[in-house]
Design an enzyme around this catalytic site. Structure first.
Site, PDB file in Angstrom:
ATOM      1  N   VAL A  38       0.908  -7.980   1.603  1.00 16.03           N
ATOM      2  CA  VAL A  38      -0.460  -8.111  -0.222  1.00 16.03           C
ATOM      3  C   VAL A  38       0.530  -6.617  -1.550  1.00 16.03           C
ATOM      4  O   VAL A  38       0.279  -5.735  -1.305  1.00 16.03           O
ATOM      5  CB  VAL A  38      -1.313  -7.610  -0.176  1.00 16.03           C
TER       6      VAL A  38
ATOM      7  N   ILE B 140      -0.022  -3.135   2.638  1.00 19.91           N
ATOM      8  CA  ILE B 140       0.192  -2.782   1.564  1.00 19.91           C
ATOM      9  C   ILE B 140       1.748  -3.123   0.324  1.00 19.91           C
ATOM     10  O   ILE B 140       2.673  -2.219   1.261  1.00 19.91           O
ATOM     11  CB  ILE B 140       0.008  -2.024   0.148  1.00 19.91           C
ATOM     12  N   LYS B 141       1.781  -3.609  -0.250  1.00 15.16           N
ATOM     13  CA  LYS B 141       3.507  -4.574  -0.709  1.00 15.16           C
ATOM     14  C   LYS B 141       3.964  -3.365  -2.097  1.00 15.16           C
ATOM     15  O   LYS B 141       3.210  -3.524  -2.989  1.00 15.16           O
ATOM     16  CB  LYS B 141       4.152  -5.552  -0.923  1.00 15.16           C
ATOM     17  N   LEU B 142       4.699  -1.859  -2.044  1.00 15.82           N
ATOM     18  CA  LEU B 142       5.244  -1.604  -2.903  1.00 15.82           C
ATOM     19  C   LEU B 142       6.035  -2.060  -4.031  1.00 15.82           C
ATOM     20  O   LEU B 142       7.515  -2.044  -2.513  1.00 15.82           O
ATOM     21  CB  LEU B 142       4.475   0.119  -2.561  1.00 15.82           C
TER      22      LEU B 142
END
Ligand code: E4P
Length: 217
Positions: free
Chosen positions: A56, A82-84
């Site tokens: 996400v 978590i996509k960063l």
């Protein structure tokens, strides 16, 4: 090699899950924007549909904002990753997420040096975008080869997630190189099953079978 579905569409995830070949899901803002459900509801539904990691993406441009989003989304389900983005702020956030035991997927990786930094920041996954590299006239799979070599040299734990997959050959090459994960749209996953000789073979077996059954009736 693990196979992830690259989509924000829950029907596609249901379809692929029923085939038994899906180990996780990657989403991105463009994919989520195509869906008509609220962001949180959609992510909760996807996380319920798959057991594996669901990426996400955090959209804040700065460290504090990314961390706020990371804490919020990671609280929604235990399989949220978590996509960063691969920026200074994104990798600062990746390091802080590691300390907070939040899994991360560093996205928009286009060079071996970027992948080196992502691993040093403690990312759970790095996503090199092979299709977009090819689009610019470079060799996306060469990039995967370089990252695999660098990660092996230093025994990094970060998993290499081949992304922006455009055709089945990308999947074959990723598997030959030993990538950890390959994420792809449903259309490409479907293509992996198909071979014209399989269809011709089935048709011939059915025809021969029917012919023989007529004779013994
Ligand atoms: C991966 O995480 C990305 O969502 C995706 O693979 C990007 O693919 P595209 O280059 O086809 O948009």
């Amino acid at each position: 090699m693990k196979l992830f579905l690259d989509t924000g569409n829950s029907d596609e995830i249901r379809t692929a899950s029923a085939w038994g070949q899906i180990d996780g899901v990657t989403t991105n803002p463009s994919l989520i924007a195509k869906e008509r459900t609220s962001f949180k509801e959609l992510i909760l539904e996807i996380c319920h549909l798959v057991e594996g990691p669901v990426s996400v993406e955090a959209l804040a441009p700065d460290f504090e904002g990314m961390m706020r989003e990371a804490r919020e989304y990671a609280g929604w389900a235990s399989n949220v990753v978590i996509k960063l983005p691969l920026t200074i702020e994104g990798l600062k956030a990746a390091r802080a997420c590691k300390v907070a035991e939040i899994r991360t997927n560093i996205t928009l990786c286009f060079s071996a040096n970027q992948a080196l930094l992502a691993a040093r920041a403690g990312a759970s996954f790095v996503s090199p975008f092979v299709g977009r590299v090819d689009d610019e006239g470079w060799d996306g799979m060469k990039l995967i080869e370089e990252i695999i070599q660098i990660y092996a040299n230093y025994d990094f734990d970060t998993e290499i997630l081949v992304a922006s997959v455009r055709h089945p050959l990308h999947v074959t090459e990723a598997a030959k190189l030993g990538a950890d994960v390959c994420t792809m749209p449903l259309k490409i996953l479907k293509q992996l099953y198909h071979h014209p000789l399989t269809d011709v073979g089935i048709e011939k077996f059915m025809k021969d079978w029917e012919g023989q059954r007529q004779l013994v009736r």
